[in-house]
Design a protein around this motif. Structure first.
Motif, PDB file in Angstrom:
ATOM      1  N   LYS A  39      24.471  40.508  28.763  1.00  0.00           N
ATOM      2  CA  LYS A  39      25.715  41.231  28.471  1.00  0.00           C
ATOM      3  C   LYS A  39      26.277  41.978  29.674  1.00  0.00           C
ATOM      4  CE  LYS A  39      25.243  40.068  24.134  1.00  0.00           C
ATOM      5  NZ  LYS A  39      24.983  38.651  24.100  1.00  0.00           N
ATOM      6  N   ILE A  40      26.155  41.381  30.885  1.00  0.00           N
ATOM      7  CA  ILE A  40      26.782  42.036  32.032  1.00  0.00           C
ATOM      8  C   ILE A  40      28.276  41.783  31.992  1.00  0.00           C
ATOM      9  CG2 ILE A  40      24.690  41.878  33.450  1.00  0.00           C
ATOM     10  CD1 ILE A  40      26.282  39.731  35.079  1.00  0.00           C
ATOM     11  N   ASP A  41      29.018  42.569  32.727  1.00  0.00           N
ATOM     12  CA  ASP A  41      30.481  42.487  32.752  1.00  0.00           C
ATOM     13  C   ASP A  41      30.916  41.115  33.264  1.00  0.00           C
ATOM     14  OD1 ASP A  41      33.195  42.731  33.149  1.00  0.00           O
ATOM     15  OD2 ASP A  41      33.074  44.557  34.356  1.00  0.00           O
ATOM     16  N   LYS A  42      31.698  40.411  32.462  1.00  0.00           N
ATOM     17  CA  LYS A  42      32.106  39.068  32.862  1.00  0.00           C
ATOM     18  C   LYS A  42      33.042  39.074  34.063  1.00  0.00           C
ATOM     19  CE  LYS A  42      35.860  38.726  29.551  1.00  0.00           C
ATOM     20  NZ  LYS A  42      36.488  37.952  28.510  1.00  0.00           N
ATOM     21  N   ASN A  43      33.626  40.224  34.374  1.00  0.00           N
ATOM     22  CA  ASN A  43      34.538  40.326  35.515  1.00  0.00           C
ATOM     23  C   ASN A  43      33.829  40.716  36.817  1.00  0.00           C
ATOM     24  OD1 ASN A  43      36.886  39.719  33.982  1.00  0.00           O
ATOM     25  ND2 ASN A  43      36.807  41.788  33.156  1.00  0.00           N
ATOM     26  N   LEU A  44      32.516  40.835  36.765  1.00  0.00           N
ATOM     27  CA  LEU A  44      31.754  41.265  37.941  1.00  0.00           C
ATOM     28  C   LEU A  44      31.762  40.225  39.063  1.00  0.00           C
ATOM     29  CD1 LEU A  44      29.979  43.607  38.922  1.00  0.00           C
ATOM     30  CD2 LEU A  44      28.028  42.452  37.921  1.00  0.00           C
ATOM     31  N   LEU A  45      31.731  38.954  38.708  1.00  0.00           N
ATOM     32  CA  LEU A  45      31.707  37.894  39.709  1.00  0.00           C
ATOM     33  C   LEU A  45      33.099  37.723  40.324  1.00  0.00           C
ATOM     34  CD1 LEU A  45      29.994  35.575  40.986  1.00  0.00           C
ATOM     35  CD2 LEU A  45      30.962  34.091  39.229  1.00  0.00           C
ATOM     36  N   PRO A  46      33.190  37.653  41.670  1.00  0.00           N
ATOM     37  CA  PRO A  46      34.504  37.397  42.283  1.00  0.00           C
ATOM     38  C   PRO A  46      35.081  36.094  41.744  1.00  0.00           C
ATOM     39  CG  PRO A  46      32.851  37.889  43.968  1.00  0.00           C
ATOM     40  CD  PRO A  46      32.124  37.756  42.653  1.00  0.00           C
ATOM     41  N   PRO A  47      36.397  36.057  41.534  1.00  0.00           N
ATOM     42  CA  PRO A  47      37.007  34.865  40.932  1.00  0.00           C
ATOM     43  C   PRO A  47      36.945  33.651  41.849  1.00  0.00           C
ATOM     44  CG  PRO A  47      38.693  36.381  41.673  1.00  0.00           C
ATOM     45  CD  PRO A  47      37.374  37.077  41.855  1.00  0.00           C
ATOM     46  N   LYS A  48      36.986  32.490  41.217  1.00  0.00           N
ATOM     47  CA  LYS A  48      37.022  31.238  41.967  1.00  0.00           C
ATOM     48  C   LYS A  48      38.443  31.056  42.497  1.00  0.00           C
ATOM     49  CE  LYS A  48      35.756  26.453  41.632  1.00  0.00           C
ATOM     50  NZ  LYS A  48      34.875  25.521  40.963  1.00  0.00           N
ATOM     51  N   LYS A  49      38.539  30.684  43.761  1.00  0.00           N
ATOM     52  CA  LYS A  49      39.859  30.467  44.356  1.00  0.00           C
ATOM     53  C   LYS A  49      39.927  29.019  44.806  1.00  0.00           C
ATOM     54  CE  LYS A  49      40.246  35.208  45.996  1.00  0.00           C
ATOM     55  NZ  LYS A  49      38.947  35.786  45.726  1.00  0.00           N
ATOM     56  N   ILE A  50      41.036  28.384  44.537  1.00  0.00           N
ATOM     57  CA  ILE A  50      41.182  26.972  44.881  1.00  0.00           C
ATOM     58  C   ILE A  50      41.917  26.801  46.209  1.00  0.00           C
ATOM     59  CG2 ILE A  50      42.144  24.759  44.155  1.00  0.00           C
ATOM     60  CD1 ILE A  50      39.806  25.785  42.424  1.00  0.00           C
ATOM     61  N   ILE A  51      43.040  27.486  46.380  1.00  0.00           N
ATOM     62  CA  ILE A  51      43.876  27.302  47.563  1.00  0.00           C
ATOM     63  C   ILE A  51      43.203  27.916  48.782  1.00  0.00           C
ATOM     64  CG2 ILE A  51      46.114  27.837  48.598  1.00  0.00           C
ATOM     65  CD1 ILE A  51      47.231  27.859  45.706  1.00  0.00           C
ATOM     66  N   GLY A  52      43.054  27.126  49.810  1.00  0.00           N
ATOM     67  CA  GLY A  52      42.472  27.616  51.057  1.00  0.00           C
ATOM     68  C   GLY A  52      41.026  28.030  50.922  1.00  0.00           C
ATOM     69  N   LYS A  53      40.303  27.403  49.993  1.00  0.00           N
ATOM     70  CA  LYS A  53      38.954  27.866  49.679  1.00  0.00           C
ATOM     71  C   LYS A  53      37.973  27.735  50.833  1.00  0.00           C
ATOM     72  CE  LYS A  53      37.270  23.634  47.547  1.00  0.00           C
ATOM     73  NZ  LYS A  53      36.676  23.054  46.381  1.00  0.00           N
ATOM     74  N   ASN A  54      38.275  26.887  51.801  1.00  0.00           N
ATOM     75  CA  ASN A  54      37.361  26.730  52.926  1.00  0.00           C
ATOM     76  C   ASN A  54      37.872  27.389  54.203  1.00  0.00           C
ATOM     77  OD1 ASN A  54      35.367  25.371  51.478  1.00  0.00           O
ATOM     78  ND2 ASN A  54      36.421  23.422  51.714  1.00  0.00           N
ATOM     79  N   SER A  55      38.946  28.188  54.096  1.00  0.00           N
ATOM     80  CA  SER A  55      39.415  28.883  55.292  1.00  0.00           C
ATOM     81  C   SER A  55      38.372  29.918  55.697  1.00  0.00           C
ATOM     82  CB  SER A  55      40.766  29.558  55.036  1.00  0.00           C
ATOM     83  OG  SER A  55      40.591  30.698  54.224  1.00  0.00           O
ATOM     84  N   LYS A  56      38.237  30.111  56.997  1.00  0.00           N
ATOM     85  CA  LYS A  56      37.185  30.990  57.521  1.00  0.00           C
ATOM     86  C   LYS A  56      37.297  32.403  56.945  1.00  0.00           C
ATOM     87  CE  LYS A  56      35.043  31.914  62.025  1.00  0.00           C
ATOM     88  NZ  LYS A  56      34.459  33.179  61.810  1.00  0.00           N
ATOM     89  N   SER A  57      38.510  32.934  56.876  1.00  0.00           N
ATOM     90  CA  SER A  57      38.683  34.305  56.382  1.00  0.00           C
ATOM     91  C   SER A  57      38.306  34.414  54.908  1.00  0.00           C
ATOM     92  CB  SER A  57      40.113  34.797  56.606  1.00  0.00           C
ATOM     93  OG  SER A  57      41.023  33.984  55.903  1.00  0.00           O
ATOM     94  N   LEU A  58      38.663  33.413  54.103  1.00  0.00           N
ATOM     95  CA  LEU A  58      38.323  33.446  52.685  1.00  0.00           C
ATOM     96  C   LEU A  58      36.816  33.310  52.496  1.00  0.00           C
ATOM     97  CD1 LEU A  58      39.225  33.625  49.759  1.00  0.00           C
ATOM     98  CD2 LEU A  58      39.363  31.143  49.737  1.00  0.00           C
ATOM     99  N   VAL A  59      36.195  32.437  53.269  1.00  0.00           N
ATOM    100  CA  VAL A  59      34.746  32.249  53.174  1.00  0.00           C
ATOM    101  C   VAL A  59      34.034  33.559  53.509  1.00  0.00           C
ATOM    102  CG1 VAL A  59      32.765  31.104  54.253  1.00  0.00           C
ATOM    103  CG2 VAL A  59      34.768  29.766  53.571  1.00  0.00           C
ATOM    104  N   GLU A  60      34.460  34.232  54.576  1.00  0.00           N
ATOM    105  CA  GLU A  60      33.832  35.508  54.964  1.00  0.00           C
ATOM    106  C   GLU A  60      34.051  36.572  53.897  1.00  0.00           C
ATOM    107  OE1 GLU A  60      35.555  36.273  58.791  1.00  0.00           O
ATOM    108  OE2 GLU A  60      34.258  34.804  59.798  1.00  0.00           O
TER     109      GLU A  60
END
Length: 96
Positions: A39-60
């Motif tokens: 029963k942990i908070d379902k919003n705790l995990l950072p959301p999945k992002k599709i656009i630019g998901k492999n850009s260096k800044s997003l990965v970091e």
């Protein structure tokens, strides 16, 4: 050709430190189990992002968010981590 990002996360418990390597989907699977079982908070995990998901800044940025996510989980379970979390963090490799 599909590509995926593996996040290398530094884990610290007491004086012990090690790294774990997981894809975002592994974090998502862990999170789903913890939400349903613990029963942990379902919003705790950072959301999945599709656009630019492999850009260096997003990965970091996501790597930092995932580190915070794991630190938060460890604070929620200070005495005994759930089995699914212990396995995810490779505790079974470091138990002495």
């Amino acid at each position: 050709v599909s590509s995926f990002q593996v996040y290398i996360i530094q884990v610290s418990v007491g004086s012990h430190q090690w790294t774990v390597k997981h894809r975002y989907s592994d974090f998502h699977d862990l999170h789903e189990k913890l939400v349903s079982e613990k029963k942990i908070d379902k919003n705790l995990l950072p959301p999945k992002k599709i656009i630019g998901k492999n850009s260096k800044s997003l990965v970091e940025k996501r790597q930092k968010e995932l580190e915070v996510y794991l630190q938060t989980l460890l604070l929620k379970f200070p005495v005994t981590a759930p089995k699914v979390l212990s396995y995810f963090l490779h505790f079974h490799l470091y138990v002495s």
